[in-house]
Design a protein around this motif. Structure first.
Motif, PDB file in Angstrom:
ATOM      1  N   GLU A 120       0.813  -1.212   0.000  1.00 47.77           N
ATOM      2  CA  GLU A 120       0.000   0.000   0.000  1.00 47.77           C
ATOM      3  C   GLU A 120       0.852   1.270   0.000  1.00 47.77           C
ATOM      4  O   GLU A 120       0.329   2.372   0.201  1.00 47.77           O
TER       5      GLU A 120
ATOM      6  N   THR B 256       2.493   4.574  -0.776  1.00 47.19           N
ATOM      7  CA  THR B 256       2.161   5.704  -1.648  1.00 47.19           C
ATOM      8  C   THR B 256       3.399   6.556  -1.884  1.00 47.19           C
ATOM      9  O   THR B 256       4.415   6.420  -1.189  1.00 47.19           O
TER      10      THR B 256
ATOM     11  N   TYR C 121       8.475   4.216  -7.968  1.00 49.29           N
ATOM     12  CA  TYR C 121       8.682   5.573  -7.472  1.00 49.29           C
ATOM     13  C   TYR C 121      10.121   6.064  -7.626  1.00 49.29           C
ATOM     14  O   TYR C 121      10.446   7.167  -7.158  1.00 49.29           O
TER      15      TYR C 121
END
Length: 213
Positions: free
Chosen positions: A18, A20, A44
């Protein structure tokens, strides 16, 4: 060891399903403040490199189970490097290792190592292996010119253990990862031969050292 030296040996990590971009930026802020490295999901990396260009950045390949095709791992490694990763932590093909196909395991690692000019750490997932399999995994990583072997992904039951670090350090530098949450635990890994710690508790480890050691 002072706290700056300790921080430089920690890969401050966020790799949950999860995670972010905000979570990654928080880890990068902490890594920059304390002088740690960061280990983040590959999606990312480009944004992280732009956000915190001075933080040494690791990401993961074939994570968390290692069952990706070798071509996919190689491509993933290339993209991560081009996006700005400084180091890669790749998962071996655990199933092939357990089936005794160590040549396939070695070739899988070799392809990733050859794809990029940056250090590759090889995650062998010690909690799933017998001692003989741990030796075989480390031998494959060493023969494939990996830079490190790493204990765990954090996604299997069990994390870094002193006896595993001792075994693995016979072959390559070791990154102890999984269940290291304070300086006492980190020191046990260093004493066993680890040269790097992977932990989501990087700040806690450094603060524990500062307060108590």
């Amino acid at each position: 060891m002072n706290d700056d030296e300790l921080a430089g040996k920690i890969d401050h990590t966020v790799l949950g399903p999860e995670t972010t971009l905000g979570d990654v930026e928080e880890v990068l802020d902490e890594a920059e403040e304390y002088g740690m490295n960061a280990c983040i999901p590959p999606c990312y990396v480009a944004e992280a490199d732009e956000y915190a260009p001075d933080v040494p950045l690791a990401t993961v390949i074939g994570f968390p189970h290692g069952q990706n095709a070798t071509d996919a791992k190689r491509e993933e490694a290339t993209i991560a490097y081009e996006d700005g990763a400084d180091e890669l932590d790749m998962v071996i093909n655990i199933g092939r290792l357990k089936a005794g196909d160590t040549e396939a395991v070695r070739e899988d690692i070799e392809e990733v190592v050859a794809a990029v000019p940056i250090p590759v750490k090889v995650i062998i997932e010690t909690a799933l292996l017998s001692d003989n399999e741990k030796h075989a995994a480390c031998e494959a990583a060493e023969e494939a010119d990996a830079a490190f072997v790493k204990t765990s992904t954090g996604f299997a039951d069990g994390g870094a253990k002193v006896e595993d670090v001792e075994l693995m350090s016979e072959y390559l530098p070791v990154k102890a990862s999984g269940g290291v949450g304070n300086y006492e635990q980190a020191k046990a890994m260093f004493d066993a031969g680890a040269e790097r710690i992977g932990a989501s508790s990087g700040v806690e480890i450094v603060e524990d050292f500062r307060k108590n050691y």
